[in-house]
Design a protein around this motif. Sequence first.
Motif, PDB file in Angstrom:
ATOM      1  N   UNK A   1       0.831  -1.194   0.000  1.00  0.00           N
ATOM      2  CA  UNK A   1       0.000   0.000   0.000  1.00  0.00           C
ATOM      3  C   UNK A   1       0.872   1.252   0.000  1.00  0.00           C
ATOM      4  N   UNK A   2       0.378   2.292  -0.666  1.00  0.00           N
ATOM      5  CA  UNK A   2       1.086   3.564  -0.712  1.00  0.00           C
ATOM      6  C   UNK A   2       0.520   4.514   0.331  1.00  0.00           C
ATOM      7  N   UNK A   3       1.414   5.222   1.010  1.00  0.00           N
ATOM      8  CA  UNK A   3       0.995   6.255   1.951  1.00  0.00           C
ATOM      9  C   UNK A   3       0.929   7.582   1.196  1.00  0.00           C
ATOM     10  N   UNK A   4      -0.257   8.160   1.044  1.00  0.00           N
ATOM     11  CA  UNK A   4      -0.379   9.370   0.238  1.00  0.00           C
ATOM     12  C   UNK A   4       0.141  10.600   0.980  1.00  0.00           C
ATOM     13  N   UNK A   5       0.439  11.652   0.239  1.00  0.00           N
ATOM     14  CA  UNK A   5       0.749  12.933   0.851  1.00  0.00           C
ATOM     15  C   UNK A   5      -0.526  13.517   1.444  1.00  0.00           C
ATOM     16  N   UNK A   6      -0.375  14.233   2.542  1.00  0.00           N
ATOM     17  CA  UNK A   6      -1.555  14.808   3.182  1.00  0.00           C
ATOM     18  C   UNK A   6      -1.151  16.037   3.980  1.00  0.00           C
ATOM     19  N   UNK A   7      -2.156  16.828   4.319  1.00  0.00           N
ATOM     20  CA  UNK A   7      -1.941  17.968   5.212  1.00  0.00           C
ATOM     21  C   UNK A   7      -3.214  18.206   6.023  1.00  0.00           C
ATOM     22  N   UNK A   8      -3.036  18.795   7.209  1.00  0.00           N
ATOM     23  CA  UNK A   8      -4.167  19.032   8.114  1.00  0.00           C
ATOM     24  C   UNK A   8      -4.256  20.517   8.448  1.00  0.00           C
ATOM     25  N   UNK A  18      -6.621  17.003   3.966  1.00  0.00           N
ATOM     26  CA  UNK A  18      -6.513  16.976   2.506  1.00  0.00           C
ATOM     27  C   UNK A  18      -5.522  15.883   2.123  1.00  0.00           C
ATOM     28  N   UNK A  19      -5.987  14.918   1.338  1.00  0.00           N
ATOM     29  CA  UNK A  19      -5.190  13.746   0.969  1.00  0.00           C
ATOM     30  C   UNK A  19      -4.996  13.742  -0.534  1.00  0.00           C
ATOM     31  N   UNK A  20      -3.742  13.697  -0.976  1.00  0.00           N
ATOM     32  CA  UNK A  20      -3.425  13.683  -2.407  1.00  0.00           C
ATOM     33  C   UNK A  20      -3.288  12.236  -2.870  1.00  0.00           C
ATOM     34  N   UNK A  21      -4.294  11.758  -3.604  1.00  0.00           N
ATOM     35  CA  UNK A  21      -4.305  10.369  -4.083  1.00  0.00           C
ATOM     36  C   UNK A  21      -4.812  10.344  -5.519  1.00  0.00           C
ATOM     37  N   UNK A  22      -3.992  10.765  -6.480  1.00  0.00           N
ATOM     38  CA  UNK A  22      -4.474  10.937  -7.857  1.00  0.00           C
ATOM     39  C   UNK A  22      -4.839   9.651  -8.584  1.00  0.00           C
ATOM     40  N   UNK A  23      -4.315   8.510  -8.157  1.00  0.00           N
ATOM     41  CA  UNK A  23      -4.591   7.254  -8.855  1.00  0.00           C
ATOM     42  C   UNK A  23      -5.421   6.304  -8.005  1.00  0.00           C
ATOM     43  N   UNK A  24      -6.246   6.884  -7.154  1.00  0.00           N
ATOM     44  CA  UNK A  24      -7.065   6.078  -6.250  1.00  0.00           C
ATOM     45  C   UNK A  24      -8.279   5.509  -6.969  1.00  0.00           C
ATOM     46  N   UNK A  25      -8.749   4.382  -6.475  1.00  0.00           N
ATOM     47  CA  UNK A  25     -10.001   3.801  -6.940  1.00  0.00           C
ATOM     48  C   UNK A  25     -11.134   4.474  -6.178  1.00  0.00           C
ATOM     49  N   UNK A  26     -11.701   5.507  -6.744  1.00  0.00           N
ATOM     50  CA  UNK A  26     -12.664   6.343  -6.044  1.00  0.00           C
ATOM     51  C   UNK A  26     -13.896   5.546  -5.625  1.00  0.00           C
ATOM     52  N   UNK A  70      -6.758  15.538  -7.943  1.00  0.00           N
ATOM     53  CA  UNK A  70      -6.630  14.217  -7.338  1.00  0.00           C
ATOM     54  C   UNK A  70      -6.616  14.269  -5.826  1.00  0.00           C
ATOM     55  N   UNK A  71      -7.242  15.296  -5.245  1.00  0.00           N
ATOM     56  CA  UNK A  71      -7.237  15.481  -3.789  1.00  0.00           C
ATOM     57  C   UNK A  71      -8.581  15.106  -3.171  1.00  0.00           C
TER      58      UNK A  71
END
Length: 508
Positions: A1-8, A18-26, A70-71
């Motif tokens: 699993x990939x840990x996405x970039x995020x900020x709070x 806010x989670x940056x996951x551009x290739x996620x299975x929505x 992708x956020x």
Amino acid sequence: MLTPRFELTQTDNDIVITIHAPYANIADTEVFVHENDVRFHAAPYYLRLNLPGPVEENDGSRASYDADSGDFTIKLGKMVPGQLFPDLDMITTLLAPSGVHVGSSKKFSPEISIVGGDDAQSDEDGGNQDDSDGDENDWFVEQVPEKEDDPELFSGVSYGFLNSKHSVFSKLEAEFPDLIDLPNPDSTPQSEREKLQGEHELMSFNEGHYLADLLEAHDKDSSLHSVLAYRGPWEREPEQFRTLTEEDLNSLKDFPNKEYLMEEKEAIGCYLGIVDLLFAYAYDQRTTEGEGTVESGWTMTKLSPMLSWLRTFSSLDSVVISCLRRSLCYPLYRHWKLSCKVLNDTRCILHLGKAAILKCLLQIHSIFNGSEPRYVLNQLYIKDYCIWIQKASKNRINSLAEALDKFSPKKKDLGLSLEELEHLAIEAQLGTKKVDENVSKSKKSDKNVANVEQRLAKMTMSEVFEEAVSDSDDSSSYSSSSEYATSSSEETDDDSDSSASESDSASS
């Protein structure tokens, strides 16, 4: 699993993640919230946060996804309004296991247990300590925050719609090693992909499979015979096929409104990519007779050189030949006549215009969304194609359809030695007939009879070869009966005519 970039960020009453996951299975996104523990999962991404204070889902909570960036944005309420959550920029601390909360002063000393000690003593001391404390153990994978792409490290190798993506597979390859055929996609330039693809197809082509399907197609009870007779909705109900349904319109609401700036060379590549995708789609629709299967995602990905090898095309003949080759190397049914019918299906859909093309792209998008890990290809190609085709030039699509009508590929163009195989078929047929004549004229010695019987044992394969004589090499002779098929029906193949005449003369 990939840990996405995020900020709070926070307000007096809320926490915003806010989670940056551009290739996620929505479609399969999940969010879990329990006091300090917040978890996010949308394959291939997984994030577990241990917040400094408790949060909850309330009337003000919400979650949204921005398709452009992708956020994911998740808004949660604080259980204690007005509480200040410290150190929200301390990323490593927030990724700590839930058993260790931020700001906790509790310290843990290592436990020492005696392995193989006296069981009675262990029972007397209160039993196995490992069992009693097991519920407090945290069995989670280690989370390593994803780093932002460094422009200085960009190798110059790109792919995706308009070749706008790069360094994607270096992150996803460990999760989805079999998603595409191209090895090392982030370091293999376009100039090498065509050569590697051709070598892979030559290794994959199976002569026995091709000849077996050649025979099966003439069995009226075979599934292949039914597939060849199938007429798609683009032929049966062309007007209805180019009308978007309510489901199609609802799907379009999820796509952003984007403008694409492209040079002429890039535009040509995009239009040729439509031929690539429609051929793969039409093959799956025809071979499943419009029903689709759990293998539909695999089939379309495998048949599309753009999806499986990240190819970009610059000429119509190259994309058509590439699609035809792959249709004879990989899927369940491998038959020249079938491939030609699929090509005519592609012609028909192109002639129906942008709405029909968009309908096909939306179906591909839906299939890939439910076919892990192919939803990644939606992010790389299909989503942008669904947006772009709505503003594509009608005149250029009509011009592409007319050019495809005039293009009549032949077996020899594929480089798979199909003609040689079928010439062997004719020779085997002639050899079998001579053996039959010898047996009927006179009785042979035991030795000669044994030789004859040995040759007759090959008759089943020669029957396979015999069918090659009746198969025309003219792809345009299978042109659609639809009003949208034009000049392709007038083309003929000299090579197939010569094969047929050779067979006739041999029979006489």
